[in-house]
Scaffold this motif. Structure first.
Motif, PDB file in Angstrom:
ATOM      1  N   TRP A   1      40.082  50.755   3.322  1.00 26.49           N
ATOM      2  CA  TRP A   1      38.627  50.550   3.256  1.00 26.49           C
ATOM      3  C   TRP A   1      38.042  50.465   4.662  1.00 26.49           C
ATOM      4  O   TRP A   1      36.954  50.976   4.940  1.00 26.49           O
ATOM      5  CB  TRP A   1      38.303  49.284   2.470  1.00 26.49           C
ATOM      6  CG  TRP A   1      36.865  48.871   2.545  1.00 26.49           C
ATOM      7  CD1 TRP A   1      36.304  47.942   3.397  1.00 26.49           C
ATOM      8  CD2 TRP A   1      35.786  49.368   1.754  1.00 26.49           C
ATOM      9  NE1 TRP A   1      34.966  47.839   3.179  1.00 26.49           N
ATOM     10  CE2 TRP A   1      34.610  48.704   2.177  1.00 26.49           C
ATOM     11  CE3 TRP A   1      35.701  50.313   0.733  1.00 26.49           C
ATOM     12  CZ2 TRP A   1      33.365  48.941   1.600  1.00 26.49           C
ATOM     13  CZ3 TRP A   1      34.451  50.552   0.156  1.00 26.49           C
ATOM     14  CH2 TRP A   1      33.320  49.882   0.589  1.00 26.49           C
ATOM     15  N   ILE A   2      38.815  49.831   5.555  1.00 23.48           N
ATOM     16  CA  ILE A   2      38.372  49.720   6.950  1.00 23.48           C
ATOM     17  C   ILE A   2      38.518  51.066   7.666  1.00 23.48           C
ATOM     18  O   ILE A   2      37.596  51.535   8.341  1.00 23.48           O
ATOM     19  CB  ILE A   2      39.189  48.632   7.677  1.00 23.48           C
ATOM     20  CG1 ILE A   2      38.929  47.256   7.023  1.00 23.48           C
ATOM     21  CG2 ILE A   2      38.843  48.593   9.166  1.00 23.48           C
ATOM     22  CD1 ILE A   2      39.874  46.171   7.495  1.00 23.48           C
TER      23      ILE A   2
ATOM     24  N   PHE B   1      39.208  55.840   0.467  1.00 22.93           N
ATOM     25  CA  PHE B   1      40.094  54.669   0.487  1.00 22.93           C
ATOM     26  C   PHE B   1      40.846  54.545  -0.838  1.00 22.93           C
ATOM     27  O   PHE B   1      40.390  54.992  -1.888  1.00 22.93           O
ATOM     28  CB  PHE B   1      39.302  53.403   0.807  1.00 22.93           C
ATOM     29  CG  PHE B   1      38.405  52.921  -0.305  1.00 22.93           C
ATOM     30  CD1 PHE B   1      38.838  51.966  -1.205  1.00 22.93           C
ATOM     31  CD2 PHE B   1      37.117  53.420  -0.441  1.00 22.93           C
ATOM     32  CE1 PHE B   1      38.026  51.515  -2.222  1.00 22.93           C
ATOM     33  CE2 PHE B   1      36.282  52.976  -1.450  1.00 22.93           C
ATOM     34  CZ  PHE B   1      36.740  52.027  -2.355  1.00 22.93           C
ATOM     35  N   ILE B   2      42.035  53.941  -0.758  1.00 28.94           N
ATOM     36  CA  ILE B   2      42.962  53.927  -1.899  1.00 28.94           C
ATOM     37  C   ILE B   2      42.565  52.848  -2.897  1.00 28.94           C
ATOM     38  O   ILE B   2      42.496  51.667  -2.558  1.00 28.94           O
ATOM     39  CB  ILE B   2      44.403  53.716  -1.412  1.00 28.94           C
ATOM     40  CG1 ILE B   2      44.830  54.913  -0.543  1.00 28.94           C
ATOM     41  CG2 ILE B   2      45.354  53.541  -2.592  1.00 28.94           C
ATOM     42  CD1 ILE B   2      46.138  54.715   0.180  1.00 28.94           C
TER      43      ILE B   2
ATOM     44  N   LEU C   1      46.510  45.128  -0.357  1.00 27.99           N
ATOM     45  CA  LEU C   1      46.464  45.116   1.106  1.00 27.99           C
ATOM     46  C   LEU C   1      46.206  46.533   1.637  1.00 27.99           C
ATOM     47  O   LEU C   1      45.403  46.716   2.570  1.00 27.99           O
ATOM     48  CB  LEU C   1      47.775  44.566   1.661  1.00 27.99           C
ATOM     49  CG  LEU C   1      47.924  44.542   3.183  1.00 27.99           C
ATOM     50  CD1 LEU C   1      46.850  43.663   3.820  1.00 27.99           C
ATOM     51  CD2 LEU C   1      49.306  44.050   3.576  1.00 27.99           C
ATOM     52  N   ILE C   2      46.871  47.516   1.046  1.00 29.67           N
ATOM     53  CA  ILE C   2      46.639  48.908   1.434  1.00 29.67           C
ATOM     54  C   ILE C   2      45.195  49.301   1.150  1.00 29.67           C
ATOM     55  O   ILE C   2      44.549  50.008   1.943  1.00 29.67           O
ATOM     56  CB  ILE C   2      47.610  49.849   0.690  1.00 29.67           C
ATOM     57  CG1 ILE C   2      49.064  49.531   1.070  1.00 29.67           C
ATOM     58  CG2 ILE C   2      47.277  51.301   0.994  1.00 29.67           C
ATOM     59  CD1 ILE C   2      49.412  49.796   2.508  1.00 29.67           C
TER      60      ILE C   2
END
Length: 240
Positions: free
Chosen positions: A101-102, A108-109, A95-96
């Motif tokens: 990503w957004i 991004f992770i 979810l993270i």
């Protein structure tokens, strides 16, 4: 030895996790101030780097301590519980990944602390109750992690192990090597200090900090909400 019931929490463990929460929030406040351009800060300063790394070390070390305590409380034969728990935490990590990503997208992770903890819970639980094996494995994993940390590969598919591709950049990164070694050290420490779900020492700590204990008990929820709250507050201050 100090005896604890199977339902009792060890408040000193919660307080240590609470200290890690406070350090994490301090680090992210400074990071976000710099990221949003509210202040120009040196993100490479030794003190700031140490604050972030020490917070992460405490969180991950206490994952191992908690696995040791849980093993003592539940007994053998509970691996299914930890598989489910690990999968759930890993899904939180995904979810993270989706959120980052957004926004902010850049960096991004991919395999952050929640991805790592989810996998680590599944992999390291069998070491609980095996002090010699856990400390030997910890030293081997830490040594392997130090060795591969400087290596670069041409594929991103081994990022989770610690093998980074050229130009790899992410906001949060905790590969299995060397961080599994920290979890294993936590298991060894938990097995040493709390054998049979009992404190090895007789006396309680002289003072308790209920605020830190509260933060420690709710660390996962705080992890999820603290960044949006910090970012929103800084944005508000910048735009009033």
């Amino acid at each position: 030895m100090g005896v604890a019931s199977s339902s009792e929490r060890f408040h000193e463990v919660d307080a240590m996790r609470g200290i890690a929460v406070v350090m994490m929030i301090i680090y992210h406040v400074i990071f976000d101030l710099n990221f949003l351009g509210a202040m120009e800060l040196d993100m490479n300063s030794s003190l700031l780097w140490l604050t972030g790394r020490l917070a992460a070390f405490l969180f991950i070390f206490l994952v191992g301590v908690s696995l040791s305590l849980s093993h003592s409380r539940r007994g053998p034969g509970s691996h299914g519980h930890y598989i489910k728990r690990g999968i759930r935490i890993f899904l939180y990590g995904l979810l993270i990944t989706a959120v980052t990503w957004i926004y902010p997208h850049e960096g991004f992770i991919v395999f952050g602390v929640l991805h790592f903890i989810g996998v680590a819970v599944i992999i390291t639980y069998p070491f609980a109750g095996r002090r010699a094996l856990s400390v030997i494995a910890a030293l081997l994993v830490l040594a392997a992690g130090m060795w591969i940390s400087g290596l670069r590969v041409d594929t991103p598919f081994f990022v989770w192990l610690g093998l980074k591709p050229h130009g790899f950049c992410t906001l949060d990164y905790f590969p299995l090597f060397p961080w599994l070694g920290v979890v294993l050290l936590g298991i060894f420490t938990g097995d040493t200090l709390y054998p049979g779900y009992r404190r090895r020492w007789k006396r309680e700590f002289p003072a308790r900090n209920h605020t830190l204990e509260f933060l420690g008990k709710n660390s996962l929820a705080i992890y999820f909400i603290h960044q949006p709250v910090i970012l929103a507050f800084i944005w508000f201050l910048m735009n009033i």
